[in-house]
Design a protein around this motif. Structure first.
Motif, PDB file in Angstrom:
ATOM      1  N   SER A  36     -35.168  58.623 -51.249  1.00 61.88           N
ATOM      2  CA  SER A  36     -35.089  58.275 -49.828  1.00 61.88           C
ATOM      3  C   SER A  36     -34.233  57.033 -49.634  1.00 61.88           C
ATOM      4  O   SER A  36     -33.477  56.932 -48.663  1.00 61.88           O
ATOM      5  CB  SER A  36     -36.497  58.057 -49.250  1.00 61.88           C
ATOM      6  N   PHE A  37     -34.325  56.099 -50.559  1.00 58.40           N
ATOM      7  CA  PHE A  37     -33.531  54.874 -50.458  1.00 58.40           C
ATOM      8  C   PHE A  37     -32.126  55.063 -51.022  1.00 58.40           C
ATOM      9  O   PHE A  37     -31.152  54.559 -50.452  1.00 58.40           O
ATOM     10  CB  PHE A  37     -34.251  53.731 -51.171  1.00 58.40           C
ATOM     11  N   LEU A  38     -32.006  55.790 -52.124  1.00 59.70           N
ATOM     12  CA  LEU A  38     -30.685  55.998 -52.712  1.00 59.70           C
ATOM     13  C   LEU A  38     -29.789  56.832 -51.798  1.00 59.70           C
ATOM     14  O   LEU A  38     -28.574  56.629 -51.755  1.00 59.70           O
ATOM     15  CB  LEU A  38     -30.829  56.676 -54.075  1.00 59.70           C
ATOM     16  N   ARG A  39     -30.386  57.755 -51.071  1.00 52.15           N
ATOM     17  CA  ARG A  39     -29.629  58.567 -50.100  1.00 52.15           C
ATOM     18  C   ARG A  39     -28.966  57.654 -49.059  1.00 52.15           C
ATOM     19  O   ARG A  39     -27.793  57.812 -48.717  1.00 52.15           O
ATOM     20  CB  ARG A  39     -30.579  59.560 -49.429  1.00 52.15           C
ATOM     21  N   LEU A  40     -29.721  56.691 -48.555  1.00 49.92           N
ATOM     22  CA  LEU A  40     -29.194  55.785 -47.540  1.00 49.92           C
ATOM     23  C   LEU A  40     -28.233  54.764 -48.144  1.00 49.92           C
ATOM     24  O   LEU A  40     -27.289  54.319 -47.473  1.00 49.92           O
ATOM     25  CB  LEU A  40     -30.343  55.090 -46.822  1.00 49.92           C
ATOM     26  N   PHE A  41     -28.446  54.392 -49.390  1.00 47.70           N
ATOM     27  CA  PHE A  41     -27.497  53.530 -50.106  1.00 47.70           C
ATOM     28  C   PHE A  41     -26.114  54.179 -50.112  1.00 47.70           C
ATOM     29  O   PHE A  41     -25.103  53.540 -49.774  1.00 47.70           O
ATOM     30  CB  PHE A  41     -28.009  53.326 -51.536  1.00 47.70           C
ATOM     31  N   MET A  42     -26.044  55.449 -50.474  1.00 47.68           N
ATOM     32  CA  MET A  42     -24.754  56.151 -50.526  1.00 47.68           C
ATOM     33  C   MET A  42     -24.141  56.297 -49.142  1.00 47.68           C
ATOM     34  O   MET A  42     -22.919  56.203 -48.975  1.00 47.68           O
ATOM     35  CB  MET A  42     -24.934  57.513 -51.204  1.00 47.68           C
ATOM     36  N   TYR A  43     -24.968  56.517 -48.144  1.00 50.29           N
ATOM     37  CA  TYR A  43     -24.473  56.645 -46.768  1.00 50.29           C
ATOM     38  C   TYR A  43     -23.835  55.340 -46.304  1.00 50.29           C
ATOM     39  O   TYR A  43     -22.751  55.335 -45.700  1.00 50.29           O
ATOM     40  CB  TYR A  43     -25.644  57.031 -45.861  1.00 50.29           C
ATOM     41  N   ARG A  44     -24.465  54.224 -46.612  1.00 51.92           N
ATOM     42  CA  ARG A  44     -23.917  52.932 -46.205  1.00 51.92           C
ATOM     43  C   ARG A  44     -22.607  52.622 -46.943  1.00 51.92           C
ATOM     44  O   ARG A  44     -21.678  52.055 -46.362  1.00 51.92           O
ATOM     45  CB  ARG A  44     -24.930  51.823 -46.468  1.00 51.92           C
TER      46      ARG A  44
END
Length: 505
Positions: free
Chosen positions: A175-183
């Motif tokens: 859940s956090f790594l997904r948003l890391f890549m998006y940013r």
């Protein structure tokens, strides 16, 4: 505006304040978390905790994000329910830091019910403690395994994820790594489902050179093995693992790491001889085992899939001899696309456009980490990354432009077998390939039959024994069919540039 004429409160403001809420335990120690999870623990022969979850893989088919999917009233209701329920029961709140790079560091906050403390324990062992206790988080996840429906809903721009009805630790991690890549993508780079490694070797002239390598592959394709392998090098040569799972390629050529404390490795079939470092870390008392076969007396069997073939361990970087103190790669020099396609050679060198084709194809074999019901089937996942948010075709364009501007060498490497399992490509062969690629001692040749640039010679490897057409019956017909499938697949991406579609190999 709300009906009263006031601005609605941001979703994150609806969550409990962990410093003030009476129902929230904020940032308990790892020892406290293990005590809270004691009712689910089986202690292994190594003194480490082992747990068995109800869900044993990600619920990819029940995951939606607000960028790529239409969110209806029910989707919003699910997120609201997760937030409301976090205020109504005893909760744990854990803050951790993801990344260290000045352009890619984020504060993450996980809420999980006290009864499911093992999730918080495992997740907290992957990321580093926060430095500024007063800073606001960048990303929030509420995981509520007891919800009566399984649904994962992601609001990328708000930085909020609701994980409902699943107790799988991997949902919290991703859940956090997904948003890391998006940013990272929003900042002009590209998030990669990849491992990163720094190798210092002597080149063909005997001079010591430093090479930054990145390995892109789906779970269970050998990504962790190749990333963490010491390459049997002796001082002054060395190989250091920086990241195992997710990192960010930035426009300046640096590769930002995400996980600074632990790794979430697959353990089924973990072999002490072939993977000595990972085995040692997984059998250390600091490890946390999830869905591994552990008997009542604590005996561990990594070959037993009684719970799942997707058995896992959270291991500490400190226990891996090849793990560097740093998690960021100063410069990317080589990218290896890991495949298990039996029509592909052990290694091929790609042009810039072919590298974007390899990125888009993401060819591999489905594993129990993705969809257990399809394990063993051939699949394609753009960027070997099931966590892309936004246009997949545009990601291929960005990848091509980045490797071109940064002068990166790209390869496709087959870690499976050739033909109908007639020739295995084992760890020794794969490690030899990536080591000699770093040294620059592979001699390449343009091969008309495969249409690829393949090795003519590799020190330490009888590469002529691995010529794919010799191991595949009706090779030319099989390759023609594969190319047709690939072209048809690439045509489905409207935003992908034509020069990439035309570079199918």
């Amino acid at each position: 505006m709300s009906e009263t004429g006031t601005e609605p409160r941001p979703l994150t403001r609806e969550l409990p304040d962990p410093l003030a809420a009476s129902n929230v335990r904020y940032n308990p120690s790892l020892e406290e978390l293990r005590e809270l999870a004691a009712h689910e623990e089986t202690t292994t022969e190594f003194g480490s905790p082992s747990y068995v979850s109800e869900f044993r893989s990600r619920s990819a088919d029940r995951t939606k994000n607000a960028v790529d999917h239409e969110f209806d009233g029910r989707d919003r209701e699910l997120v609201d329910d997760a937030i409301t329920r976090a205020d109504e029961r005893e909760m744990l709140c854990v803050d951790r830091r993801m990344g260290r790079h000045p352009e890619a560091t984020f504060r993450c906050r996980l809420f999980v019910p006290v009864d499911h403390a093992r999730i918080a324990l495992a997740w907290a062992n992957l990321f580093e403690p926060v430095e500024d206790p007063d800073a606001e988080p960048d990303f929030y996840t509420v995981q509520d395994p007891d919800y009566d429906e399984t649904a994962i809903r992601v609001l990328p721009d708000e930085g909020v994820t609701a994980v409902l009805g699943s107790d799988y630790t991997g949902e919290a991690k991703k859940s956090f790594l997904r948003l890391f890549m998006y940013r990272i993508k929003q900042r002009g780079g590209l998030g990669l489902h990849a491992g990163s490694k720094r190798v210092r070797v002597r080149d063909a002239d005997g001079d010591l050179r430093t090479v930054g390598q990145v390995f892109m592959g789906l779970s269970a394709t050998g990504k962790s093995t190749l990333t963490s392998h010491g390459c049997w090098l002796e001082d002054p040569e060395d190989a250091a693992m920086l990241q195992d799972d997710v990192c960010g390629l930035l426009p300046d050529g640096s590769v930002a790491g995400s996980e600074g404390k632990g790794l979430f490795i697959k353990t089924i079939g973990l072999d002490e001889d072939e993977q000595p470092e990972l085995y040692a870390a997984a059998t250390d008392e600091s490890a946390i085992l999830e869905n591994v076969a552990v008997d009542e007396d604590g005996t561990v069997d990594f070959d037993d899939d009684r719970h799942t073939a997707n058995s896992r361990a959270i291991v500490q970087r400190d226990e891996l001899e090849s793990a560097d103190d740093e998690i960021d790669l100063e410069r990317i020099d080589q990218v290896f696309f890991i495949t298990r396609n039996p029509l592909m050679p052990p290694v091929a060198k790609l042009t810039e456009e072919q590298s974007a084709v390899a990125f888009m194809l993401g060819e591999s074999i489905e594993t129990s980490a993705g969809d257990p019901s399809r394990a063993g089937e051939s699949i394609r996942v753009v960027g070997t990354n099931p966590f892309i948010i936004g246009s997949e075709g545009e990601e291929g364009n960005v990848f091509r432009d980045l490797v071109a501007s940064l002068d990166v060498d790209c390869y496709v490497i087959n870690t499976g077998y050739l033909g109908e399992q007639s020739k295995d490509v084992g760890v020794q062969e794969s490690v030899t390939i990536l080591t000699e690629a770093a040294r620059g001692r592979i001699e390449w040749t343009e091969d008309d039959r495969t249409g690829l640039t393949i090795p003519q010679s590799i020190p330490g490897l009888e590469i002529e024994d691995y010529y794919v057409p010799d191991h595949v019956e009706d090779y030319d017909e099989a390759l023609a069919d594969l190319r047709t499938e690939r072209r048809e697949y690439l045509e489905t991406f409207e935003n992908l540039r034509d020069e990439i579609k035309d570079a199918v190999y």
